[in-house]
Design an enzyme around this catalytic site. Structure first.
Site, short mmCIF file in Angstrom:
data_model
loop_
_atom_site.label_atom_id
_atom_site.label_comp_id
_atom_site.label_asym_id
_atom_site.label_seq_id
_atom_site.Cartn_x
_atom_site.Cartn_y
_atom_site.Cartn_z
N CYS A 125 -4.71 1.83 21.53
CA CYS A 125 -4.70 0.14 21.90
C CYS A 125 -3.22 -0.15 21.37
CB CYS A 125 -5.90 -0.24 21.43
SG CYS A 125 -5.79 -0.73 19.81
N ARG B 167 1.43 1.80 -3.49
CA ARG B 167 0.23 2.46 -4.78
C ARG B 167 0.00 4.06 -3.95
NH1 ARG B 167 -4.38 -1.47 -3.75
NH2 ARG B 167 -5.00 -0.03 -5.20
N ASP C 261 -8.22 5.56 -4.31
CA ASP C 261 -7.03 6.73 -5.25
C ASP C 261 -7.40 8.36 -4.94
OD1 ASP C 261 -7.72 6.86 -8.57
OD2 ASP C 261 -9.10 7.97 -7.38
N TYR D 240 0.97 -1.18 -0.09
CA TYR D 240 0.34 -0.34 -0.48
C TYR D 240 1.03 1.72 0.19
CZ TYR D 240 -4.97 -2.59 0.06
OH TYR D 240 -5.36 -3.77 -0.42
N HIS E 190 -15.17 1.74 -2.26
CA HIS E 190 -14.19 0.70 -1.62
C HIS E 190 -13.15 1.35 -0.66
CE1 HIS E 190 -15.09 -2.33 -5.13
NE2 HIS E 190 -16.11 -1.95 -3.73
N SER F 67 -15.58 -2.47 -14.60
CA SER F 67 -15.89 -3.95 -15.31
C SER F 67 -16.81 -4.48 -14.69
CB SER F 67 -14.94 -4.84 -15.36
OG SER F 67 -14.74 -5.07 -13.85
N CYS G 66 -1.92 1.38 16.58
CA CYS G 66 -2.75 3.08 17.31
C CYS G 66 -2.12 3.21 17.92
CB CYS G 66 -3.81 1.81 17.60
SG CYS G 66 -5.37 2.93 18.03
N CYS H 242 -9.96 -1.55 17.98
CA CYS H 242 -10.67 -0.63 18.26
C CYS H 242 -11.29 -0.04 17.18
CB CYS H 242 -9.91 0.23 19.47
SG CYS H 242 -8.30 1.62 18.86
N1 APR Z 1 -12.07 4.92 -19.45
C1 APR Z 1 -12.44 3.91 -19.37
N2 APR Z 1 -12.76 2.68 -19.24
C2 APR Z 1 -11.73 2.30 -19.58
C3 APR Z 1 -10.34 2.21 -19.40
C4 APR Z 1 -10.26 4.18 -20.07
N3 APR Z 1 -9.07 4.60 -20.06
N4 APR Z 1 -9.20 2.33 -19.02
C5 APR Z 1 -9.77 0.58 -18.56
N5 APR Z 1 -10.78 0.68 -18.73
C6 APR Z 1 -12.29 0.09 -18.91
C7 APR Z 1 -11.80 -1.37 -18.89
O1 APR Z 1 -12.69 -1.73 -20.35
C8 APR Z 1 -12.85 -2.01 -17.84
O2 APR Z 1 -14.08 -2.40 -17.90
O3 APR Z 1 -12.16 -0.09 -16.89
C9 APR Z 1 -12.81 -1.55 -16.41
C10 APR Z 1 -11.77 -1.72 -15.20
O4 APR Z 1 -12.01 -2.99 -14.65
P1 APR Z 1 -11.11 -3.10 -13.73
O5 APR Z 1 -9.79 -3.69 -13.49
O6 APR Z 1 -12.35 -4.84 -12.59
O7 APR Z 1 -11.51 -2.19 -12.17
P2 APR Z 1 -13.02 -2.34 -11.38
O8 APR Z 1 -14.17 -2.56 -12.41
O9 APR Z 1 -12.96 -0.53 -11.00
O10 APR Z 1 -12.61 -3.05 -10.50
C11 APR Z 1 -13.92 -2.62 -9.32
O11 APR Z 1 -12.46 -5.07 -8.40
O12 APR Z 1 -10.67 -5.51 -7.54
C12 APR Z 1 -11.74 -5.39 -7.31
O13 APR Z 1 -11.42 -3.40 -5.48
C13 APR Z 1 -11.12 -3.28 -6.91
O14 APR Z 1 -12.48 -1.27 -6.31
C14 APR Z 1 -12.13 -2.34 -7.79
C15 APR Z 1 -13.01 -3.61 -7.96
ZN ZN Z 2 -6.62 0.96 18.16
#
Ligand code: APR
Ligand code: ZN
Length: 247
Positions: free
Chosen positions: A151, A72, A105, A69, A120, A190, A148, A131
């Site tokens: 605690c 990221r 993000d 993390y 999320h 997606s 923390c 806690c």
């Molecule tokens: N503009 C628009 N759409 C885009 C672009 C872009 N430039 N680039 C990629 N995509 C589309 C892809 O076609 C895909 O359908 O964005 C989607 C990204 O899908 P994922 O990678 O599955 O991301 P997401 O839908 O946010 O995943 C949902 O799954 O892994 C968990 O917690 C995680 O929040 C995430 C959740």
């Molecule tokens: Zn705590």
């Protein structure tokens, strides 16, 4: 004769829409330089999601997960909101806009969107594993989870991990807005992950117009009134200009 495009037919629908809800996923941040989860530039390519983004993984190896993390957060701090995020923020001066995002993000806030529900969580928020302490972390990257202050237990990112549910009050808000909008614009999601992928069906149930902005098909593409096979940065400024032309 000018080609009568999807964007043109969209005009009449959007003219009547008072409240617009955006449901966004990793795809809207892709053009800021943040990998998506399931695309071939995906974040998950380098890491096994089940290894890192779960409470079990954090229990097994808190340092490894925490350092992932850190990595990221560093990447996200180095990028900026893109014209897709900015277009959604600018739309606020034309319509009532709510953003339901699966992204952690913070780029919608960074672009100036005021009404954002982070389904999320947020990568810059922390919470105690024991806690109910909650905190923030931004410019520091400790090599292990901080303790923390109340605690002494490990803090963790305040995000929804695999196997965890969306917080009840957050989910209730998301449903309320999905069931009270005139149009839902789904951008860069997606729709592979529930329950977020049920939100468009709540909107469809109340006869809201469903618009998908995604270069690829999704499992709900057949439910959409409009599918714009373009990227967020291509399509969203054009959608914004439709509203600007209505005034
Ligand atoms: N503009 C628009 N759409 C885009 C672009 C872009 N430039 N680039 C990629 N995509 C589309 C892809 O076609 C895909 O359908 O964005 C989607 C990204 O899908 P994922 O990678 O599955 O991301 P997401 O839908 O946010 O995943 C949902 O799954 O892994 C968990 O917690 C995680 O929040 C995430 C959740
Ligand atoms: Zn705590």
């Amino acid at each position: 004769m000018r080609e009568y495009t999807v964007i043109d037919t969209l005009k009449d629908t959007l003219k009547r829409a008072e409240k617009i809800v955006f449901l966004t996923g990793a795809g809207i941040s892709q053009e800021s330089g943040i990998g998506t989860f399931r695309g071939n530039d995906g974040l998950w390519e380098k890491y096994d999601p089940m290894k890192l983004a779960s409470a079990q993984a954090f229990r097994d190896d808190p340092r490894l997960v925490w350092r992932w993390y850190n990595d990221r957060r560093r990447k996200i701090m180095a990028v900026k909101p893109n014209p897709g995020h900015m277009a959604i923020a600018s739309l606020q001066s034309h319509r009532q806009v709510w953003v339901l995002t699966q992204n952690i993000d913070g780029l919608h806030h960074g672009a100036g969107s005021r009404e954002v529900i982070e389904l999320h969580g947020n990568i810059f928020a922390t919470k105690c594993t024991t806690c109910d302490f909650k905190g923030k972390i931004r410019d520091e990257f400790p090599d292990r989870p901080p303790s923390c202050k109340i605690c002494g237990s490990n803090l963790r990112p305040d995000v929804v991990w695999f196997g965890e549910g969306i917080k009840r009050e957050v989910w209730n808000q998301a449903i309320i807005h999905s069931m009270s909008c005139d149009a839902m614009i789904i951008v860069g999601a997606s729709l592979a992950v529930s329950p977020a992928n049920t939100l468009p069906l709540y909107a469809k149930n109340i006869k809201a117009t469903l618009i998908e902005v995604n270069p690829e098909n999704t499992p709900l593409s057949n439910e959409m009134d409009f599918s714009i096979r373009k990227t967020a940065v291509d399509a969203l400024p054009k959608i914004l200009s439709i509203f600007e032309s209505l005034n």
